[in-house]
Design an enzyme around this catalytic site. Structure first.
Site, short mmCIF file in Angstrom:
data_model
loop_
_atom_site.label_atom_id
_atom_site.label_comp_id
_atom_site.label_asym_id
_atom_site.label_seq_id
_atom_site.Cartn_x
_atom_site.Cartn_y
_atom_site.Cartn_z
N SER A 1 0.69 -1.05 -0.05
CA SER A 1 -0.01 -0.12 -0.13
C SER A 1 0.81 1.20 0.02
CB SER A 1 -1.13 0.05 1.22
OG SER A 1 0.01 0.14 2.60
N LYS A 2 0.33 2.30 0.10
CA LYS A 2 1.00 3.64 -0.05
C LYS A 2 1.97 3.85 1.17
CE LYS A 2 -2.14 6.89 -2.03
NZ LYS A 2 -3.28 7.89 -1.79
N ARG A 3 1.65 3.40 2.31
CA ARG A 3 2.58 3.36 3.38
C ARG A 3 3.95 2.60 3.18
NH1 ARG A 3 1.92 -1.09 6.94
NH2 ARG A 3 0.34 -2.13 6.05
N GLY B 1 5.40 3.19 0.44
CA GLY B 1 6.51 3.90 -0.60
C GLY B 1 5.68 3.78 -2.04
#
Ligand code: GLU
Length: 505
Positions: free
Chosen positions: A261-263, A265
């Site tokens: 996911s986005k977290r 990167g």
């Protein structure tokens, strides 16, 4: 069974539900590589049947991402609002009649049925199943409605969906190229809705119908769809069509082994573009997410990837997304680029501010500045920050002028000597080194304060090359400023700085 043509035809079938992220584009790349490796066709189809999730601009950014990465499209949507090929339309919302006709054919053949159950009833069933810890499944209430009732209720325009029938005994099997044979008990397969009450098909019906009508020979898609494949296999049987080959790609994980996911990167592919990653590096990086050539080679050109992309080398295990690896890879690609190419790439990403453009209007300055940092540059977008000191001296604390093992007095002396040496012509580096040898001064003691004086940073590029770019006049001024800074520091009573800080606050 109706046979498909023998040409390899693959498709990337995104749903326009947001920005193209790493997972989507890794799928697109694998589909594209497979097509190119086998001299087949790469088709882009838009799966927009879930209108509630459709997002404006999504197709535009998917196309932009594919275009940036050089994944050229042979057939289907190739530009916003434009398509090519003989199997169109390639946007599912423009093919509704085809799906309705096919759904009705299944009803007529006894493979599907109308279901009139209300949302409320379905919600109650699902709640009960939850409580009993049973997997969600339609209970079959409308399976055996009388044909006259169905006819009447349809004429009354009662809200209805079409669901597929599923035999409750036996099993359904298919072969996945990567995972091998997969068999599921039919009793675990849901009576899937094929056509919704608004006349739109669900993904399952639309993708099977389209894959067949578009003569898709190989379906490469993310692993999350493997659970749906038995339903699709049943649909192929009902229609009397031969299914394509299925190749489900391992899911990508973050470094903590949770779903990417986005977290971790993993942002939109277009953000990587904005951040100054190179298309070739991103392609190389994505290609190794779940595939490798089974050698130690990690840097592979596009041609090498196409040549070596063999689906039998796709891993069963989930790859882990490591941003550091992309940085490393990008660095390798930057190292190999000419100054002209980098200048152009920086221009493409708007990577230079107006001040930078003014400074670099002398080309030699750009080439030299690039040389200062090229081997360490991970992203093009870091370029300006790394060389801004050339035209915009940062404010720095006098403390960092003082090198390890030096004191302020020696630092000042060395800077004063540097000021004198800078004025000499010839090879400055040699002049400094000779001076160090002759006066028995450690090179670091002489060069550290000078480098900080010139760049304003503790960690900065090589000093003599920097002096060459900014010129002697500016360099002299910077060293004079540095001398002023240490002198002021020396004049301060111990503790004065603290008192000053207090007064200021
Ligand atoms: N529309 C689906 C998605 O965006 C594609 C599934 C498939 O390739 O069959 O994930």
């Amino acid at each position: 069974m109706t046979k498909q043509s023998s040409k390899i035809r693959t498709r990337f079938a995104p749903s326009p539900t947001g920005a193209p992220h790493v997972g989507n584009i890794r799928t697109a790349l694998f589909v594209w590589l497979f097509a190119r490796h086998n001299k087949g066709n790469f088709i882009l189809r838009v799966e927009d049947t879930d209108q509630s999730r459709a997002e404006q601009g999504s197709i535009k950014s998917i196309l932009e991402a594919l275009n940036w990465l050089g994944l050229d499209i042979d057939e289907g949507i190739f530009k916003q609002g434009q398509e090519k090929g003989e199997h169109g339309p390639y946007t599912q919302s423009n093919r509704l009649k085809t799906y309705r006709d096919h759904a009705k054919k299944l009803v007529q053949a006894g493979h599907a049925f109308y279901c009139f159950c209300s949302q409320e009833r379905l919600a109650v069933i699902s709640e009960l199943q939850k409580q009993e810890k049973k997997p969600p499944k339609y209970d079959g209430q409308c399976l055996n409605l009388k044909p006259e009732d169905v006819k009447k209720w349809l004429a009354e325009k009662r809200s209805a969906v079409i669901r597929m029938k599923v035999p409750q005994e036996g099993e359904t099997s298919f072969k996945d190229t990567i995972k091998g044979n997969i068999t599921v008990q039919n009793s675990t397969i849901n009576y899937q809705v094929l056509l919704k009450s608004d006349g739109f098909p669900t993904y399952h019906l639309a993708s099977v119908v389209d894959d067949y009508l578009m003569e898709i020979s190989h379906v490469l898609r993310a692993d999350e769809w493997i659970a749906s494949t038995p339903k699709h296999v049943l649909l192929y049987q009902y229609f009397g069509w031969e299914p394509p080959e299925f190749i489900h790609l391992p899911i990508i994980l973050g470094q903590d082994k949770s779903k990417l996911s986005k977290r971790h990167g993993a942002i939109s592919i277009l953000d990587y573009k904005k951040q100054g990653y190179l298309a070739d590096a991103v392609v190389n990086f994505l290609a190794l997410l779940g595939w490798n050539p089974k050698t130690n080679q990690e840097i592979l050109s596009r041609d090498e990837l196409i040549e070596q992309f063999d689906v039998s080398k796709i891993n069963k295990n989930s790859p882990v997304f490591e941003l550091q690896k992309l940085d490393w890879m990008n660095k390798q690609y930057i190292k190999e680029m000419s100054a002209d190419k980098i200048r152009k790439a920086l221009h493409d990403i708007d990577g230079l501010s107006d001040e930078a453009l003014v400074f670099f209007n002398k080309q030699y300055r750009f080439d030299k500045a690039l040389n200062l940092i090229k081997d360490r540059l991970e992203k093009l977008s870091d370029f300006e920050d790394s060389v801004r000191f050339l035209w915009d001296m940062p404010d720095y604390k006098a403390d960092i002028l003082v090198g390890k093992g030096l004191d302020k007095k020696q630092t000042k002396q060395n800077l004063e000597k540097a000021l004198e040496l800078i004025d000499r012509s010839d090879d400055l580096r040699q002049i400094f080194l000779d001076h160090c040898d002759k006066s028995n001064i450690k090179r670091g003691d002489m060069l550290w304060p000078l480098r900080v004086a010139i760049t304003g940073m503790e960690h900065s590029p090589e000093v003599f090359a920097s002096i060459e770019i900014i010129g002697k006049d500016e360099s002299r001024e910077r060293v004079e400023k540095a001398i002023e800074k240490v002198s002021f520091k020396m004049a301060q009573r111990p503790g004065l700085e603290k008192i000053q800080e207090k007064v200021l606050w």
